[in-house]
Design an enzyme around this catalytic site. Structure first.
Site, PDB file in Angstrom:
ATOM      1  N   ASP A  30       0.864  -1.180   0.000  1.00 47.68           N
ATOM      2  CA  ASP A  30       0.000   0.000   0.000  1.00 47.68           C
ATOM      3  C   ASP A  30       0.904   1.234   0.000  1.00 47.68           C
ATOM      4  OD1 ASP A  30      -2.162   1.676  -0.055  1.00 47.68           O
ATOM      5  OD2 ASP A  30      -3.231   0.719   1.595  1.00 47.68           O
TER       6      ASP A  30
HETATM    7  C1  BGC Z   1      -5.135   3.191   0.151  1.00 48.74           C
HETATM    8  C2  BGC Z   1      -5.372   2.172  -0.941  1.00 48.74           C
HETATM    9  C3  BGC Z   1      -5.274   2.835  -2.292  1.00 48.74           C
HETATM   10  C4  BGC Z   1      -3.905   3.485  -2.412  1.00 48.74           C
HETATM   11  C5  BGC Z   1      -3.674   4.155  -3.748  1.00 48.74           C
HETATM   12  C6  BGC Z   1      -3.882   3.989  -0.078  1.00 48.74           C
HETATM   13  O1  BGC Z   1      -3.811   5.069   0.796  1.00 48.74           O
HETATM   14  O2  BGC Z   1      -5.046   2.512   1.389  1.00 48.74           O
HETATM   15  O3  BGC Z   1      -6.635   1.590  -0.751  1.00 48.74           O
HETATM   16  O4  BGC Z   1      -5.473   1.883  -3.303  1.00 48.74           O
HETATM   17  O5  BGC Z   1      -3.796   4.477  -1.401  1.00 48.74           O
HETATM   18  O6  BGC Z   1      -4.428   5.296  -3.891  1.00 48.74           O
END
Ligand code: BGC
Length: 796
Positions: free
Chosen positions: A322
């Protein structure tokens, strides 16, 4: 009638046949089947297309030409916010990173392999041209984005969509989203988010399918089949990304990014099934969670990322961290420096570093000193390249077709139907059960429409609504004005108050409008930003002074229909006792208003059922229907009374009931469904038969469902199971099947559920899936409170 999982198996088998038709065989002995440990997995690779020998040959050839820097390029992912080519139109809001990179320059030199949340043909094509035309090996970029509930034509957020109990619909919607997103260059969707959530204080509750693993697994599988269409090479397929692996939804106290800590049996029985279903559906990618699991942050957790995901499930796609989760290993306190964080993440099984800028910074030295074997880097690069080859990016790197930049007219009926199916009617009677307020009569009348969500297009698409296409959205006000015109009635709109804030300046006008009206429709709830990532709340009441607005309008004595917009279960206790009609509408998407009008006027009878329990009070959280029994149950005790001498030392609160205000699976209709006695195909099953791996149809449970009202309507028929006498406690009941059934007035239908090993097994103390010689109860009904039941035994 086949169960949902039977249907999925049919889809899957046809996929395998289809792929085999392309000559892709010999799945078991490709590198994909080898874990990093080098041992041969006993399970087949989860995605046959990624295990194709033809792709593997191309990967081998390309890999042999790559320098270490080019390899590491494939393992890093950036957005487009860096200097000097900053793009202000990123799709998602993330914290600003401390590291700025020039993505265009990195693309031109093969130093970045994928990008996040850059959408639009112009920009993605420009970056892609740099990668494909200027970089030495011409490896295309993969553009990933948070396409969570639609691209330009937006459907209900995942929690609302789960309320439809309609995986086929979810499949059609994600297919539609993929078709739209690929025109903007996106070939990778960071969806489905399948984290089980039992605590609505957690803001990301709205991004998943709620509290139940069976429903969660069904939706997870459907999303993947829709996005990928079981063939990544199709130009309008996107690689799905199941996230956030694993158990992010179990954050303590519902506080965002907080610790998760649980037994292995709970992990396997409650939290893992939706991720596993996505893997079984062939999901091409997995995102590791921000959170720690039993003391080891998931981004460095080899047990989850390797033992479970690769060895047990045969996952052969790629794992992406993530956002900045690799660097956050230092904040978790398990790495003193960036090099250690990098080493732990890649050795645990994270292939792509999203936004930390750590893999490209630290891996050269880690590889040079042998702290990270080159074979580990190579395997991570292979996984990335396999996905790119499977997607056909080398042949078709650019955005396809005419770019979709606004809601697509032909897609509106589907998202409208999705919204209609997602609404859950929580209450619908004035003083007596037989005096419903809804549906509204066509002759109605003078309507007062009040509330901060009544004419708020931005809020209708929730948190991942994808930008400023608000002019696409039909608000409640617009739709009800059209109806009033059609029926010769009148609509008086007054905002009344804001979603948050304490000004009562608008109250008088709202009360005045209510007094002049025959009926009041109140549109209240949360703003989009109040849930989602970073949106944890300790108070689950209507925000701001909306409850007070509700109370002053209720004091006029006018009948009220309450529409609740929210990304989570709210505490609606006051409303449940004072407001005749309440409908939970989540964040419905582009066709919010039209869908709401369809249901309010009875063109469609509501059929949604709650995917999460709605509490009486926030202090009950985490509250979920499939809890374990206790040694001192409060059975047979009136929990509304203060405890007496005989009811104190039982499992109860002294100031609130144990049960939910509105339980899981609950939802009313404009008709009434009745359930006949449950019959079973057999009452005794020998243990050896039950324990044959993947045995299905061990017992069939049937009930006669009747539409006892005067309207055609759809019911979500649910099947629950309880197992007692096992070596480890089992929940008081667990959902093990559901079917949407449409019945005409007076019509009856026998509805059957086949229960096999997947439905009857559980995880024992050793974390092994098993069935023991125990006693089972099966219920069939319209909610988790179903009363019709039957019993059978598994015999030694
Ligand atoms: C979130 C994810 C997301 C990623 C990209 C993160 O902060 O937890 O769910 O896909 O950002 O935007």
């Amino acid at each position: 009638m086949p169960s949902f999982f039977d249907a999925m198996i049919l889809v899957r088998n046809s996929t395998v046949r289809q792929i085999a038709g392309f000559g892709i065989v010999a799945l078991f002995f490709s590198n994909a089947a080898l874990g990093q440990s080098g041992r041969l997995n006993s399970v087949p690779p989860s995605n046959p297309q990624l295990a194709s020998p033809a792709i593997e040959r191309r990967v081998d050839e390309l890999l042999s030409k790559m320098t270490l820097a080019e390899k590491l390029g494939q393992l890093v992912q950036y957005d487009d916010s860096g200097y000097p080519t900053a793009n202000p139109n990123l799709l998602a809001l993330n914290p600003t990173t401390h590291v700025r990179v020039d993505a265009m320059q990195l693309a031109a030199t093969g130093r970045v392999g994928s990008m996040l949340n850059v959408v639009g043909a112009e920009r993605t094509n420009a970056l892609q041209r740099a990668a494909v035309q200027q970089s030495r090996l011409h490896i295309p970029l993969l553009f990933g984005a948070d396409i969570i509930h639609g691209f330009r034509t937006v459907y209900p957020e995942p929690l609302g969509l789960a309320a439809t109990f309609d995986p086929k619909l979810a499949m059609a919607l994600t297919r539609m989203a993929a078709e739209e997103a690929t025109t903007a260059g996106v070939r990778w969707s960071y969806s489905p988010m399948v984290d089980i959530s039992r605590d609505p204080r957690w803001g990301r509750t709205r991004e998943g399918a709620g509290e139940d693993p069976y429903l969660g697994a069904a939706m997870a599988s459907a999303y993947v089949h829709g996005y990928q269409d079981d063939d990544l090479s199709l130009p309008d397929s996107v690689a799905a990304c199941v996230k956030h692996f694993a158990a992010y939804g179990a954050v303590e106290a519902g506080r965002e990014y907080n610790t998760t800590d649980m037994s292995e049996s709970r992990l396997r029985q409650v939290y893992l099934p939706p991720y596993e279903a996505a893997v079984k559906a062939g999901v091409a990618t997995v995102m590791s969670a921000f959170t720690s699991f039993n003391g080891v942050p998931v981004t460095a957790n080899r047990f989850l990322l390797h033992t479970v995901l690769r060895d047990e499930w045969g996952f052969n796609g790629l794992v992406v961290s993530d956002y900045s989760a690799v660097s956050e290993l230092q904040n978790h306190g398990i790495a003193l420096d960036g090099a250690t964080a990098t080493r732990k993440a890649i050795l645990a099984g994270v292939d792509i570093d999203m936004m930390s800028h750590y893999y490209d910074t630290y891996l050269p030295e880690l590889v040079r000193t042998g702290q990270v074997p080159m074979s580990v880097v190579n395997e991570a690069v292979r996984r990335v390249l396999r996905v790119k080859f499977a997607l056909g990016l080398f042949e078709h790197p650019y955005a396809r077709g005419k770019e979709v930049t606004a809601a697509v007219p032909e897609h509106r009926p589907l998202v409208r139907r999705a919204a209609e199916e997602s609404f859950v009617l929580l209450r619908n009677y004035r003083t007596q059960q037989n005096d419903p307020l809804l549906p509204l009569s066509e002759r109605a009348h003078k309507i007062a429409l009040v509330g901060p969500l009544a004419d708020n297009p931005g809020a209708m698409t929730g948190g991942w609504g994808n930008g400023p296409e608000y002019h696409d959205v039909v608000t409640v006000r617009a739709a009800l004005e059209a109806r009033a015109k059609q029926y010769g009635g009148s609509l008086l709109y007054v905002k009344g108050t804001d979603v948050s804030g304490n000004s009562e300046a608008g109250f008088a006008a709202a009360v005045g409008a209510a007094k002049r009206a025959d009926i009041v429709i109140l549109a209240v709830g949360e703003a989009g930003w109040m849930s989602g990532e970073g949106g944890s709340r300790t108070d689950l009441d209507l925000p701001g002074n909306q409850r007070k607005l509700l109370q002053v309008i209720a004091a006029t004595g006018r009948p009220i229909v309450l529409l609740v917009f929210s990304g989570r279960p709210l505490v609606l206790t006051w409303a449940a006792h004072h407001i005749p009609a309440i409908m939970e509408v989540w964040f419905p998407g582009t066709e919010a208003g039209t869908a709401i009008a369809d249901v309010l006027y009875g063109d469609v009878s509501p059929s949604g059922k709650l995917p999460m329990s709605f509490p009486w009070t926030v202090g009950q959280e985490p509250l979920y229907y499939n809890h374990f029994p206790t040694g001192r149950p409060a059975t047979g005790i009136d929990l509304m009374l203060p405890p007496g001498p005989d009811s104190r030392y039982v499992s109860r609160y002294i100031d609130a009931p144990n049960a939910a205000l509105f339980p899981f699976g609950y939802g009313l209709s404009y008709t009434r469904f009745t359930y006949g006695a449950v019959s079973l195909s057999r009452h005794s099953i020998p243990l050896h038969e039950a324990n044959i791996q993947n045995t299905r149809d061990l017992v069939t449970a049937t009930s006669l469902v009747t539409n006892a009202g005067d309207r055609t309507a759809t019911e979500v028929v649910q099947c629950y199971v309880r197992n007692i006498g096992a070596s480890i406690e089992q929940p008081v009941r667990s959902l093990k099947g559901f079917q949407r059934v449409t019945l005409k007035p007076g019509e009856s239908k026998s509805i059957s559920f086949n229960l096999g090993r997947p439905e009857l097994s559980f995880y024992n103390q050793a974390g092994k899936e098993t069935i023991e010689a125990t006693h089972y109860t099966v219920w069939i009904g319209g909610s988790s409170l179903a009363t019709e039941s039957a019993h059978f035994n598994i015999t030694p």
